[in-house]
Design a protein around this motif. Structure first.
Motif, mmCIF file in Angstrom:
data_model
loop_
_atom_site.group_PDB
_atom_site.id
_atom_site.type_symbol
_atom_site.label_atom_id
_atom_site.label_comp_id
_atom_site.label_asym_id
_atom_site.label_seq_id
_atom_site.Cartn_x
_atom_site.Cartn_y
_atom_site.Cartn_z
ATOM 1 N N LEU A 193 0.835 -1.201 0.000
ATOM 2 C CA LEU A 193 0.000 0.000 0.000
ATOM 3 C C LEU A 193 0.870 1.252 0.000
ATOM 4 O O LEU A 193 0.622 2.191 -0.761
ATOM 5 C CB LEU A 193 -0.939 -0.013 1.213
ATOM 6 C CG LEU A 193 -1.795 1.240 1.378
ATOM 7 C CD1 LEU A 193 -2.739 1.401 0.195
ATOM 8 C CD2 LEU A 193 -2.601 1.195 2.671
ATOM 9 N N VAL A 194 1.894 1.239 0.846
ATOM 10 C CA VAL A 194 2.778 2.407 0.904
ATOM 11 C C VAL A 194 3.428 2.630 -0.466
ATOM 12 O O VAL A 194 3.494 3.750 -0.974
ATOM 13 C CB VAL A 194 3.846 2.219 2.004
ATOM 14 C CG1 VAL A 194 4.888 3.318 1.940
ATOM 15 C CG2 VAL A 194 3.172 2.181 3.368
ATOM 16 N N LEU A 195 3.879 1.517 -1.058
ATOM 17 C CA LEU A 195 4.480 1.620 -2.380
ATOM 18 C C LEU A 195 3.489 2.191 -3.393
ATOM 19 O O LEU A 195 3.838 3.034 -4.232
ATOM 20 C CB LEU A 195 4.937 0.226 -2.824
ATOM 21 C CG LEU A 195 5.759 0.149 -4.108
ATOM 22 C CD1 LEU A 195 7.125 0.778 -3.879
ATOM 23 C CD2 LEU A 195 5.924 -1.291 -4.558
ATOM 24 N N GLN A 196 2.242 1.759 -3.307
ATOM 25 C CA GLN A 196 1.210 2.256 -4.226
ATOM 26 C C GLN A 196 0.968 3.748 -4.036
ATOM 27 O O GLN A 196 0.759 4.484 -4.997
ATOM 28 C CB GLN A 196 -0.108 1.494 -4.016
ATOM 29 C CG GLN A 196 -0.088 0.071 -4.497
ATOM 30 C CD GLN A 196 0.363 -0.044 -5.922
ATOM 31 O OE1 GLN A 196 1.552 -0.164 -6.180
ATOM 32 N NE2 GLN A 196 -0.548 0.003 -6.857
ATOM 33 N N VAL A 197 0.989 4.174 -2.773
ATOM 34 C CA VAL A 197 0.775 5.596 -2.511
ATOM 35 C C VAL A 197 1.909 6.409 -3.130
ATOM 36 O O VAL A 197 1.672 7.405 -3.834
ATOM 37 C CB VAL A 197 0.682 5.862 -0.993
ATOM 38 C CG1 VAL A 197 0.672 7.357 -0.729
ATOM 39 C CG2 VAL A 197 -0.559 5.206 -0.425
ATOM 40 N N ILE A 198 3.126 5.950 -2.903
ATOM 41 C CA ILE A 198 4.270 6.707 -3.414
ATOM 42 C C ILE A 198 4.254 6.757 -4.941
ATOM 43 O O ILE A 198 4.335 7.825 -5.557
ATOM 44 C CB ILE A 198 5.597 6.088 -2.904
ATOM 45 C CG1 ILE A 198 5.672 6.204 -1.384
ATOM 46 C CG2 ILE A 198 6.792 6.769 -3.554
ATOM 47 C CD1 ILE A 198 6.807 5.430 -0.768
ATOM 48 N N THR A 199 4.127 5.576 -5.570
ATOM 49 C CA THR A 199 4.149 5.568 -7.033
ATOM 50 C C THR A 199 2.910 6.247 -7.605
ATOM 51 O O THR A 199 2.970 6.896 -8.642
ATOM 52 C CB THR A 199 4.239 4.130 -7.580
ATOM 53 O OG1 THR A 199 3.230 3.335 -6.955
ATOM 54 C CG2 THR A 199 5.583 3.516 -7.304
ATOM 55 N N GLY A 200 1.782 6.113 -6.897
ATOM 56 C CA GLY A 200 0.552 6.733 -7.374
ATOM 57 C C GLY A 200 0.672 8.252 -7.370
ATOM 58 O O GLY A 200 0.295 8.916 -8.353
ATOM 59 N N VAL A 201 1.205 8.786 -6.298
ATOM 60 C CA VAL A 201 1.375 10.237 -6.245
ATOM 61 C C VAL A 201 2.331 10.677 -7.355
ATOM 62 O O VAL A 201 2.079 11.657 -8.067
ATOM 63 C CB VAL A 201 1.912 10.663 -4.857
ATOM 64 C CG1 VAL A 201 2.362 12.115 -4.882
ATOM 65 C CG2 VAL A 201 0.850 10.444 -3.800
ATOM 66 N N ALA A 202 3.404 9.907 -7.530
ATOM 67 C CA ALA A 202 4.366 10.265 -8.580
ATOM 68 C C ALA A 202 3.686 10.252 -9.952
ATOM 69 O O ALA A 202 3.883 11.160 -10.775
ATOM 70 C CB ALA A 202 5.544 9.296 -8.559
ATOM 71 N N LEU A 203 2.875 9.245 -10.212
ATOM 72 C CA LEU A 203 2.193 9.176 -11.505
ATOM 73 C C LEU A 203 1.236 10.351 -11.685
ATOM 74 O O LEU A 203 1.105 10.904 -12.776
ATOM 75 C CB LEU A 203 1.415 7.860 -11.614
ATOM 76 C CG LEU A 203 2.221 6.609 -11.950
ATOM 77 C CD1 LEU A 203 1.360 5.371 -11.808
ATOM 78 C CD2 LEU A 203 2.790 6.705 -13.353
ATOM 79 N N SER A 204 0.579 10.731 -10.585
ATOM 80 C CA SER A 204 -0.421 11.792 -10.694
ATOM 81 C C SER A 204 0.220 13.130 -11.057
ATOM 82 O O SER A 204 -0.455 14.043 -11.519
ATOM 83 C CB SER A 204 -1.201 11.917 -9.389
ATOM 84 O OG SER A 204 -0.437 12.618 -8.447
ATOM 85 N N LEU A 205 1.533 13.230 -10.847
ATOM 86 C CA LEU A 205 2.205 14.481 -11.208
ATOM 87 C C LEU A 205 2.170 14.696 -12.716
ATOM 88 O O LEU A 205 2.198 15.821 -13.197
ATOM 89 C CB LEU A 205 3.660 14.460 -10.730
ATOM 90 C CG LEU A 205 3.853 14.425 -9.215
ATOM 91 C CD1 LEU A 205 5.327 14.359 -8.871
ATOM 92 C CD2 LEU A 205 3.196 15.615 -8.549
ATOM 93 N N LEU A 206 2.139 13.585 -13.467
ATOM 94 C CA LEU A 206 2.195 13.722 -14.922
ATOM 95 C C LEU A 206 0.899 13.336 -15.616
ATOM 96 O O LEU A 206 0.687 13.656 -16.776
ATOM 97 C CB LEU A 206 3.327 12.843 -15.470
ATOM 98 C CG LEU A 206 4.741 13.342 -15.170
ATOM 99 C CD1 LEU A 206 5.765 12.312 -15.608
ATOM 100 C CD2 LEU A 206 4.989 14.660 -15.848
ATOM 101 N N TYR A 207 0.057 12.653 -14.901
ATOM 102 C CA TYR A 207 -1.159 12.132 -15.526
ATOM 103 C C TYR A 207 -2.217 13.228 -15.643
ATOM 104 O O TYR A 207 -2.382 14.053 -14.758
ATOM 105 C CB TYR A 207 -1.703 10.986 -14.677
ATOM 106 C CG TYR A 207 -2.983 10.386 -15.208
ATOM 107 C CD1 TYR A 207 -2.955 9.571 -16.319
ATOM 108 C CD2 TYR A 207 -4.196 10.651 -14.597
ATOM 109 C CE1 TYR A 207 -4.119 9.026 -16.818
ATOM 110 C CE2 TYR A 207 -5.366 10.108 -15.079
ATOM 111 C CZ TYR A 207 -5.326 9.297 -16.197
ATOM 112 O OH TYR A 207 -6.480 8.756 -16.683
#
Ligand code: HEC
Length: 463
Positions: A47-61
């Motif tokens: 879950l923590v990994l998903q939050v981190i990568t998800g936030v990172a993806l949202s920067l460009l999505y």
């Protein structure tokens, strides 16, 4: 060094971090809670990994129907580490669902949901559904034909629920069809609504673990008695309990780290799911295939006989949810050992086999087969020979008609079989059916010899 210590002392004094974390770190756990106990924490790592990568993806999505596909192309092909990031987020989601599943099975098999941990089970069940909902909403955000059409299929199924179906589908989609409004809605679900509920529930779930303690490994002949359990557990911990850190936590950390490394490695080697073409309602030959964790559910609905479908679509999920939520009330005391609960073990195995077979079916059928194909009618069977009739029945029962057309019945995924015997000899037919082909499952291990003979006998009647 001294300086750092001083700074830390100041922070700690003013914030009370150590004081707050101490009960977490030092709380006593039963000894012998070994490797089978790591899956819950592994889920948390994911879950923590998903939050981190998800936030990172949202920067460009860009969550708009005109830009989403392009922005994902950009993330995948141009942004630095973008491809890896998408890969980690995808495999992280998969890992999270697997870990939740194993965690849940472990809890069920060891009956850790019994008194006083009923609430842990209930919050866990809700967390399972939220996790799946995250996967489902995330898939649409890819905004390629696969993601979009899979959601369309899901919405159609939802819409078939009696009475409330249409409304539920509209609420989910934000309209009568899938479009830009659906994308912004799903984006909001995926990054705000579901995570918010998820975080609160995870916090609650963990709080319960601290409050009620980790269940001790079950032992035959030591049933749970709600009247005495808490006292017994307390005494047991006082006698043989070990502090969570480091005696038990190292396994969680080691396994969690291994999970994350595996996710990153998979993402690096295989990359994220490829983007299919952008969604286009005019392009009817798409072959939508949902992500693997949705596949079993999709196959279930797809394979269901249409007659019972609308009932099952409603009753099935409601019943499943009810049974899962009621489980700790149905059996909240008594034996926990799996050896004394053979039916529980048997039930778990059945569920696992069932879900896994559905998954395999969905995997093979690659989603365009026509699962609503009807059995062949007597007029299509130009013979009264029992072998021939049996063969015709098998074409339906074995799913051949999902992909193959005979006269006017059947799907179009494979070549029409109406007059196939004109082209192919018995031997050719046998080889084709036994070995399968591109998009055709190999039936060698599935069909009995007599069945194969019957099918060929039927096909031979139509030269
Ligand atoms: C998931 C879809 C699917 C199912 C189910 C399926 N097939 Fe097929 N079948 C195909 C496809 C696709 C091909 C073409 C294979 C290729 O290109 O190699 C094919 C090819 C064939 C062929 C050779 C046709 C030719 O012209 O060369 C035969 C015969 C055949 N299938 C019979 C059957 C029978 C009998 C069954 C049931 C026991 C069955 N199939 C089930 C998809 C399917």
């Amino acid at each position: 060094m001294k300086m750092l210590k001083k700074i830390w002392a100041w922070i700690d004094d003013r914030s009370g971090i150590t004081e707050m974390l101490n009960p977490l770190i030092k709380h006593l756990v039963p000894p012998g809670s070994k490797w089978s106990y790591v899956f819950g924490s592994a889920t948390l790592f994911c879950l923590v990994l998903q939050v981190i990568t998800g936030v990172a993806l949202s920067l460009l999505y860009q969550p708009s129907s005109s830009d989403a596909y392009q922005s994902l192309q950009f993330i995948t092909h141009q942004a630095k580490f973008g491809n890896l990031l998408r890969g980690i987020h995808y495999f992280g989601a998969s890992a999270m669902i697997i870990m939740v599943g194993i965690h849940m099975i472990r809890v069920y098999i060891t009956a850790a949901y019994k008194y006083p941990r009923e609430m842990g089970w209930i919050s866990g069940v809700l967390l399972l559904f939220l996790t799946i909902a995250m996967g489902f909403t995330g898939q649409l955000l890819r905004w390629d034909s696969n993601g979009v059409w899979s959601s369309v299929v899901a919405a159609e199924q939802l819409g078939r629920i009696p009475l409330i179906g249409k409304l539920a589908a509209r609420l989910l989609m934000g309209g009568n069809t899938v479009g830009g409004h659906t994308l912004s809605r799903f984006y909001s679900y995926h990054v705000f609504v579901i995570p918010a509920i998820l975080f609160i529930l995870v916090a609650f779930h963990l709080m319960l673990v601290i409050r009620n303690g980790i269940s001790e490994p079950p032992k035959m002949g030591r049933p749970v008695d709600p009247k005495t359990y808490r006292q017994w557990y307390k005494d047991m911990l006082a006698k043989v309990g070990v502090p969570f850190w480091p005696y038990s936590a190292w396994r969680d950390i080691l396994f969690g780290a291994a999970t994350i490394i595996a996710i990153i490695a998979l993402a690096y080697i295989y990359g994220p799911p490829e983007l299919t073409q952008p969604p286009n309602p005019a392009y009817i030959y798409t072959n939508p295939k949902p992500d693997w964790y949705m596949l079993a559910i999709f196959s279930l609905f797809a394979l269901m006989p249409p007659k019972i479908e609308s009932v099952v679509i409603f009753v099935g999920p409601v019943l499943t949810v009810l049974i899962l939520l009621c489980l700790p009330f149905i059996s909240h005391k008594g034996e926990r050992s799996a050896l004394r609960r053979p039916w529980a073990v048997f039930g778990s195995i059945c569920v696992i086999v069932f879900v896994f077979s559905l998954f395999l079916l969905g995997e093979q059928s690659a989603w365009s087969p026509q699962f609503t194909a009807k059995p062949l009618t007597p007029t299509a069977i130009h013979s009264s020979d029992t072998l021939v009739i049996h063969g015709a029945a098998l074409l339906y029962q074995r799913g051949c008609l999902y992909c193959h057309k005979v006269d006017n019945t059947g799907g179009l995924k494979g070549p029409e079989l109406t007059n196939i015997a004109r082209r192919l000899s018995d031997e050719d037919l046998r080889v084709r059916i036994v070995n399968g082909g591109t998009n055709m499952p190999a039936y060698g291990g599935i069909l009995k010899k007599e069945d194969l003979t019957a099918i060929i006998a039927f096909l031979n009647t139509r030269k």
